[in-house]
Design a protein around this motif. Structure first.
Motif, short mmCIF file in Angstrom:
data_model
loop_
_atom_site.label_atom_id
_atom_site.label_comp_id
_atom_site.label_asym_id
_atom_site.label_seq_id
_atom_site.Cartn_x
_atom_site.Cartn_y
_atom_site.Cartn_z
N GLY A 1 -14.05 7.15 6.45
CA GLY A 1 -13.35 5.98 7.00
C GLY A 1 -11.98 5.78 6.37
O GLY A 1 -11.02 5.41 7.06
N TYR A 2 -11.86 6.05 5.05
CA TYR A 2 -10.57 5.90 4.37
C TYR A 2 -9.54 6.86 4.95
O TYR A 2 -8.36 6.52 5.10
N LEU B 1 -2.47 -1.07 -1.29
CA LEU B 1 -3.54 -0.64 -0.39
C LEU B 1 -3.80 0.86 -0.52
O LEU B 1 -4.95 1.31 -0.49
N SER B 2 -2.75 1.65 -0.68
CA SER B 2 -2.90 3.10 -0.79
C SER B 2 -3.71 3.49 -2.01
O SER B 2 -4.60 4.34 -1.95
N TYR C 1 -7.71 5.03 -1.82
CA TYR C 1 -7.66 6.47 -2.08
C TYR C 1 -9.08 7.05 -2.05
O TYR C 1 -9.98 6.57 -2.73
N ASN C 2 -9.29 8.06 -1.20
CA ASN C 2 -10.61 8.65 -1.01
C ASN C 2 -10.83 9.77 -2.02
O ASN C 2 -10.39 10.90 -1.82
N VAL D 1 3.05 6.46 -4.15
CA VAL D 1 4.52 6.40 -4.22
C VAL D 1 5.15 6.87 -2.91
O VAL D 1 6.11 6.28 -2.42
N PHE D 2 4.58 7.93 -2.32
CA PHE D 2 5.13 8.43 -1.06
C PHE D 2 5.01 7.39 0.05
O PHE D 2 5.97 7.11 0.78
N ASN D 3 3.82 6.80 0.19
CA ASN D 3 3.61 5.80 1.24
C ASN D 3 4.50 4.58 1.04
O ASN D 3 5.12 4.07 2.00
#
Length: 466
Positions: A153-154, A383-384, A388-389, A410-412
């Motif tokens: 789901g993640y 949230l990222s 994180y999965n 950091v990328f998101n």
């Protein structure tokens, strides 16, 4: 002349005896050695020199000797015994036998220590087997007689996030499409895989209930057996540790300085080191450490480990591989996940200090940041890191998990910041958007990402070892 020669010899022997006894009284065994050797050379038929030499080498039976040293001393003792009178032999043999008993107790302690290291090593093997079976069983339990349960789901949320960024970027057209298009396509593929796996492809994984239950029950039985083995090992370890303490109490105190490696309680550390060389496939070092620190056979234990982590689990693996379309690429990593170390906790503290300090600096220089873009980016970053999965991410070690999570966060956050910033200002300097902003987010998030990564990693490790 003959009488004078005999008198002279007796005088010399007497003087040498006096020197030796004086050295013994002062415990100067090194000096006494020279005199004892003179007596043996000048009076080879007199037992005193040989007896004195044995006392010198053994520090009057108070020094621990290794087996090769003991062989030489035993030769000298045998000569002394043969040259001694009947009455002297009884006392001499009694003293030497007592000394040999003390040495034998040291060898017994050595054997006990090897037994403890062996048991600690086998406990590591069984714990590792628990991880292996738990991971496969965890995968199997996601699939029952009605098919697959909802999973990944993640990853679906991440896919939806990238798709939304692409749509946003199409509406607010700019050169950032270079990034949002490929990641948007990746998001679509991820979402399609999620839907296909959990809904449309569900029929492919239907199984007869009996077959499913049989495989799961077999794996559960194996887990129970291994846990019972670990329980036996723990009981044996308690008994061996009591034996070790008892053995140490029987050994003369003067021996203890020479056998500190045997009296120290470092068996768990040694066992972990041996197991580490095996997981790192350092065959030479593994063989050396195993042979010198345990009573285990290298070939037998290597075969046993492979059997525990491969052969016996064939039925469960076949079940998973035949009923699940995707392979678990991180299986080997999870099998050998490294424990959280004290150094990782220190790194966490340092990282949190960096984040807090960076936030303070950022507050004092907030005029360089676009408020709207920053708020959206921070929310995205938080949230990222939270979603994180770790199951599908990197988890061979804590540092792998942290690095992967930090990069994603950091990328998101940077991509969201740049998109909102571009819409607000109609421009985005390359150095500002792709160098300065990512560095700011690295400094701000590093401590929090490390904390979340540590919690996720520790949770996964405990779950696999439960």
């Amino acid at each position: 002349m003959k009488k004078s020669s005999k008198t002279s010899s007796k005088s010399t022997l007497k003087k040498l005896k006096e020197e030796i006894e004086l050295c013994f009284s002062k415990e100067c065994y090194y000096d006494a050695k020279e005199f004892a050797e003179k007596v043996m050379k000048l009076f080879p038929k007199n037992s005193y020199g040989y007896v004195a030499y044995v006392k010198v080498i053994t520090n009057n039976y108070n020094k621990y000797l290794k087996q090769d040293e003991l062989k030489e001393v035993r030769k000298t003792f045998d000569i002394a015994y043969e040259l001694s009178s009947k009455n002297e032999k009884i006392a001499l043999k009694q003293m030497f036998d007592d000394y040999l008993y003390d040495l034998k107790e040291v060898e017994n302690l050595r054997k006990i220590k090897k037994d403890i290291v062996s048991k600690e090593f086998m406990k590591n093997v069984y714990n590792d087997s628990l991880v292996f079976i738990n991971q496969n069983l965890s995968a199997a339990l996601k699939y029952g007689s009605n098919g697959a349960k909802i999973k990944n789901g993640y990853d679906a949320i991440k896919g939806l996030f990238f798709l939304c960024l692409l749509l946003y970027n199409i509406i607010n057209f700019n050169y950032l499409l270079i990034l949002t298009i490929p990641f948007g396509i990746f998001g679509i593929i991820t979402m399609y895989s999620f839907v296909e796996m959990n809904f449309f492809g569900k029929g492919k994984y239907r199984l007869q209930k009996n077959m499913y239950q049989k495989v799961v029950n077999n794996a559960s039985d194996r887990l129970l057996n291994i846990k019972q083995e670990i329980k036996k090992i723990n009981e044996n370890l308690e008994f061996l540790k009591l034996q070790k303490a008892s053995s140490i109490s029987k050994i003369p105190e003067l021996f203890l300085n020479d056998i500190s490696d045997l009296t120290s309680n470092d068996e768990k550390k040694i066992a972990d080191q041996i197991f580490s060389t095996f997981t790192e496939k350092d065959v030479v070092r593994f063989s050396y450490l195993l042979e010198n620190n345990t009573n285990l056979n290298v070939d037998e234990i290597t075969s046993f480990i492979k059997e525990e982590t491969e052969s016996k689990d064939d039925e469960l693996l076949k079940y998973i591989n035949s009923k699940i379309s995707e392979k678990k690429s991180n299986q080997n990593e999870a099998t050998f996940m490294k424990k959280i170390k004290s150094l990782n906790v220190v790194e966490l503290v340092v990282a949190m200090v960096i984040s807090v300090f960076s936030i303070i600096v950022l507050i004092n220089n907030f005029n360089e940041i676009n408020v709207n873009a920053f708020i959206f980016a921070v929310v995205t970053g938080v949230l990222s890191m939270l979603i994180y999965n770790i199951d599908t991410g990197k988890h061979a070690s804590f540092n792998d998990t942290f690095g992967d999570n930090l990069l994603s966060t950091v990328f998101n956050a940077t991509l969201v910041y740049d998109l909102v910033y571009y819409k607000t200002t109609n421009e985005l300097p390359v150095m500002y958007g792709f160098v300065q902003v990512p560095i700011i987010f690295v400094l701000v998030f590093i401590g929090f990402v490390m904390l979340i990564s540590l919690l996720k990693y520790n949770y996964l490790l405990k779950k696999l070892r439960s």
